[in-house]
Motif scaffolding. Structure first.
Motif, PDB file in Angstrom:
ATOM      1  N   LYS A  11      52.393  29.784  26.548  1.00  0.00           N
ATOM      2  CA  LYS A  11      53.115  28.509  26.469  1.00  0.00           C
ATOM      3  C   LYS A  11      54.079  28.612  25.306  1.00  0.00           C
ATOM      4  N   VAL A  14      54.451  26.639  20.624  1.00  0.00           N
ATOM      5  CA  VAL A  14      53.172  26.050  20.217  1.00  0.00           C
ATOM      6  C   VAL A  14      52.801  26.400  18.781  1.00  0.00           C
ATOM      7  N   GLY A  15      53.627  27.190  18.093  1.00  0.00           N
ATOM      8  CA  GLY A  15      53.344  27.524  16.707  1.00  0.00           C
ATOM      9  C   GLY A  15      52.800  28.921  16.485  1.00  0.00           C
ATOM     10  N   THR A  17      54.588  31.828  15.962  1.00  0.00           N
ATOM     11  CA  THR A  17      55.310  32.461  14.864  1.00  0.00           C
ATOM     12  C   THR A  17      54.975  31.783  13.534  1.00  0.00           C
ATOM     13  N   ILE A 212      46.003  22.434  12.298  1.00  0.00           N
ATOM     14  CA  ILE A 212      47.309  22.426  11.632  1.00  0.00           C
ATOM     15  C   ILE A 212      48.035  21.147  12.031  1.00  0.00           C
ATOM     16  N   ALA A 218      56.766  22.522   7.759  1.00  0.00           N
ATOM     17  CA  ALA A 218      56.576  23.784   8.479  1.00  0.00           C
ATOM     18  C   ALA A 218      57.827  24.155   9.278  1.00  0.00           C
ATOM     19  N   ALA A 219      58.531  23.129   9.769  1.00  0.00           N
ATOM     20  CA  ALA A 219      59.710  23.399  10.600  1.00  0.00           C
ATOM     21  C   ALA A 219      60.926  23.757   9.739  1.00  0.00           C
TER      22      ALA A 219
HETATM   23  N1  ATP Z   1      52.848  22.305  12.017  1.00  0.00           N
HETATM   24  C1  ATP Z   1      54.100  22.111  12.431  1.00  0.00           C
HETATM   25  N2  ATP Z   1      54.703  20.924  12.204  1.00  0.00           N
HETATM   26  C2  ATP Z   1      55.979  20.706  12.616  1.00  0.00           C
HETATM   27  N3  ATP Z   1      56.730  21.603  13.278  1.00  0.00           N
HETATM   28  C3  ATP Z   1      56.189  22.784  13.534  1.00  0.00           C
HETATM   29  C4  ATP Z   1      54.853  23.125  13.135  1.00  0.00           C
HETATM   30  N4  ATP Z   1      54.594  24.396  13.536  1.00  0.00           N
HETATM   31  C5  ATP Z   1      55.704  24.824  14.153  1.00  0.00           C
HETATM   32  N5  ATP Z   1      56.671  23.868  14.146  1.00  0.00           N
HETATM   33  C6  ATP Z   1      58.023  23.939  14.743  1.00  0.00           C
HETATM   34  O1  ATP Z   1      57.881  23.974  16.150  1.00  0.00           O
HETATM   35  C7  ATP Z   1      58.779  24.925  16.711  1.00  0.00           C
HETATM   36  C8  ATP Z   1      57.974  25.985  17.453  1.00  0.00           C
HETATM   37  O2  ATP Z   1      57.187  26.736  16.553  1.00  0.00           O
HETATM   38  P1  ATP Z   1      57.082  28.313  16.655  1.00  0.00           P
HETATM   39  O3  ATP Z   1      58.441  28.900  16.768  1.00  0.00           O
HETATM   40  O4  ATP Z   1      56.195  28.794  15.570  1.00  0.00           O
HETATM   41  O5  ATP Z   1      56.331  28.421  18.058  1.00  0.00           O
HETATM   42  P2  ATP Z   1      56.135  29.711  18.952  1.00  0.00           P
HETATM   43  O6  ATP Z   1      54.893  29.496  19.722  1.00  0.00           O
HETATM   44  O7  ATP Z   1      56.208  30.921  18.102  1.00  0.00           O
HETATM   45  O8  ATP Z   1      57.433  29.646  19.922  1.00  0.00           O
HETATM   46  P3  ATP Z   1      57.882  30.771  21.005  1.00  0.00           P
HETATM   47  O9  ATP Z   1      56.986  30.517  22.178  1.00  0.00           O
HETATM   48  O10 ATP Z   1      59.322  30.485  21.315  1.00  0.00           O
HETATM   49  O11 ATP Z   1      57.667  32.087  20.357  1.00  0.00           O
HETATM   50  C9  ATP Z   1      59.594  25.489  15.563  1.00  0.00           C
HETATM   51  O12 ATP Z   1      60.730  24.737  15.435  1.00  0.00           O
HETATM   52  C10 ATP Z   1      58.708  25.246  14.365  1.00  0.00           C
HETATM   53  O13 ATP Z   1      59.423  25.139  13.200  1.00  0.00           O
END
Ligand code: ATP
Ligand code: ATP
Ligand code: MG
Ligand code: MG
Lengths: 253, 253
Positions: A11, A14-15, A17, A212, A218-219
């Motif tokens: 998905k 979802v956070g 990275t 979390i 975080a963003a």
């Molecule tokens: N705890 C948090 N609070 C607010 N925003 C967050 C949080 N964690 C992540 N984000 C934001 O949500 C977005 C998605 O996070 P992230 O890029 O880490 O997800 P991902 O699962 O790695 O995405 P992808 O599937 O594209 O690799 C980013 O803009 C990030 O800054």
């Protein structure tokens, strides 16, 4: 025993990275030597540390396409006890070329085993799909951490992921364990708490205690090329990632 | 001329599914006949309309693997002038099997062309990668809409997407046009406005005027199996999606 944790969930957004970056930094703060690996062709993790994924060499592209390259040849120090193996300029075409190789699923595992550096933790950021790069991450890992955003539909993707994982465990990597599921961006959706209790029914003791929270720190932190621990040390996200690091290191002691 | 719009961005979690669901519903409200296609193996779009992607048959899996099946055989009516072609129980393995077919990139295009139903708009939801399912969507489409979450790193993924798109246009689908880029979840990040002005420098007139705000109504509506237009008609997200529908139908008049 080096702990290799793949952070995966097909998905998107979802956070994954954000978790690799900040859990990695928090483990380094606890005194562990940590290497982070970027397997996502967008190189979001690489960029979060101020490295240019298109120009930094050698990169994960070189590691995957050249059997002589070990993780220690690619990982660059970005902070005390913290190294990053950058994505590289074209992971998608590297994935495509890797498809033709007989050892296509074990390249990353071999490169980590060959590594001369002695690190305690390796964390692997994966793209939002179950393609060959993610499979390399799962084959190389001995632990799997699944971030799940606490939103409606959040758990739909986890079943197919776990099905792939058990397949990999049965066929290629018997050491792969489920470290756990960590709720992320908790609070973005009003029914987040109901979703967490649903998650605890499904995952039982594999639902980690740390959650979390949704926290704009975080963003925003990546825009300053900092982890959230450095950007805003007292923020709710920074506190939560330190807690997660403590919980993970206790579970894997 | 039937307008076929692929909604794509390999960055995860940027609002692709939310845009297909709500732009589709808003176009139907304007009086157009609309069919929505779910090409994401998680079936998030299918579930948002209360359909079970694992049991609803025939589905996109059948359409992709059986040349005799047309879009009109698969699309089910979910509201006035609105149909949904459900994902099906295992799009990932369908994608895998499709890889071996000589016409693997044009199956979807042919199934839409064979369709007996006369619809004005077809919207295609794609998974967060540039695999064969997304390629089928881009080959079938004559317009591409790219949702971009206004966050740091938001635009990193767009360049590789556009490179793939121009390749597809040169080799397989000369009709494919860039309809535009639409900012989504605007306001989640404090530097969102700075990011939009960056986007307008890069995309110029291809940055659509409508912006979709961060609005929890959009995140919660799927839990009630409703579009945000029905769930909370006066919400900022519902108003923005109606504006987007108006803008898109004006541009494509
Ligand atoms: N705890 C948090 N609070 C607010 N925003 C967050 C949080 N964690 C992540 N984000 C934001 O949500 C977005 C998605 O996070 P992230 O890029 O880490 O997800 P991902 O699962 O790695 O995405 P992808 O599937 O594209 O690799 C980013 O803009 C990030 O800054
Ligand atoms: N305007 C909005 N305001 C608030 N939340 C939103 C908005 N649009 C989408 N969301 C939420 O953000 C998350 C990601 O949206 P969505 O699933 O539409 O993205 P996607 O690009 O289709 O993701 P994937 O890459 O996994 O397919 C979902 O939880 C959704 O409910
Ligand atoms: Mg990521
Ligand atoms: Mg989606």
């Amino acid at each position: 025993m080096r702990r290799v944790i793949a952070v995966a969930n097909q998905k998107g957004g979802v956070g994954k990275t954000t978790t690799v970056v900040n859990l990695g930094a928090a483990l380094a703060d606890l005194g562990y030597r940590v290497a982070l690996i970027d397997l996502d062709s967008q190189g979001a993790m690489t960029v979060s540390f101020g490295l240019n994924p298109y120009t930094t060499k050698p990169s994960m592209v070189n590691l995957l396409l050249n059997k002589d390259i070990a993780l220690s040849d690619v990982a660059k120090s970005v902070a005390e006890r913290l190294q990053v193996a950058p994505a590289g300029s074209d992971l998608l075409s590297a994935e495509y070329r890797l498809l033709k190789q007989p050892d296509r699923t074990t390249r990353l595992r071999d490169a980590i085993e060959k590594s001369r550096d002695d690190v305690d933790y390796v964390l692997i950021d994966t793209p939002p799909n179950l393609g060959l790069l993610t499979v390399n991450g799962l084959v190389a890992a001995n632990q799997l951490l699944i971030p799940v955003k606490t939103e409606y539909l959040a758990m739909r993707g986890v079943r197919p992921l776990l099905e792939s994982v058990w397949l990999i465990r049965d066929r290629i990597n018997p050491d792969l364990q489920l470290l756990g599921v960590v709720p992320t961006m908790h609070g973005a959706s009003p029914n987040a708490d109901a979703i967490v209790s649903e998650m605890s029914k499904v995952f039982r003791n594999k639902l980690l205690k740390s959650t979390i929270p949704m926290d704009e720190a975080a963003a925003v932190a990546p825009a300053s090329r900092q982890t959230v621990l450095d950007y805003r040390p007292a923020s709710r996200a920074a506190v939560a990632y330190r807690e997660l690091a403590k919980e993970v290191s206790d579970v894997l002691r």
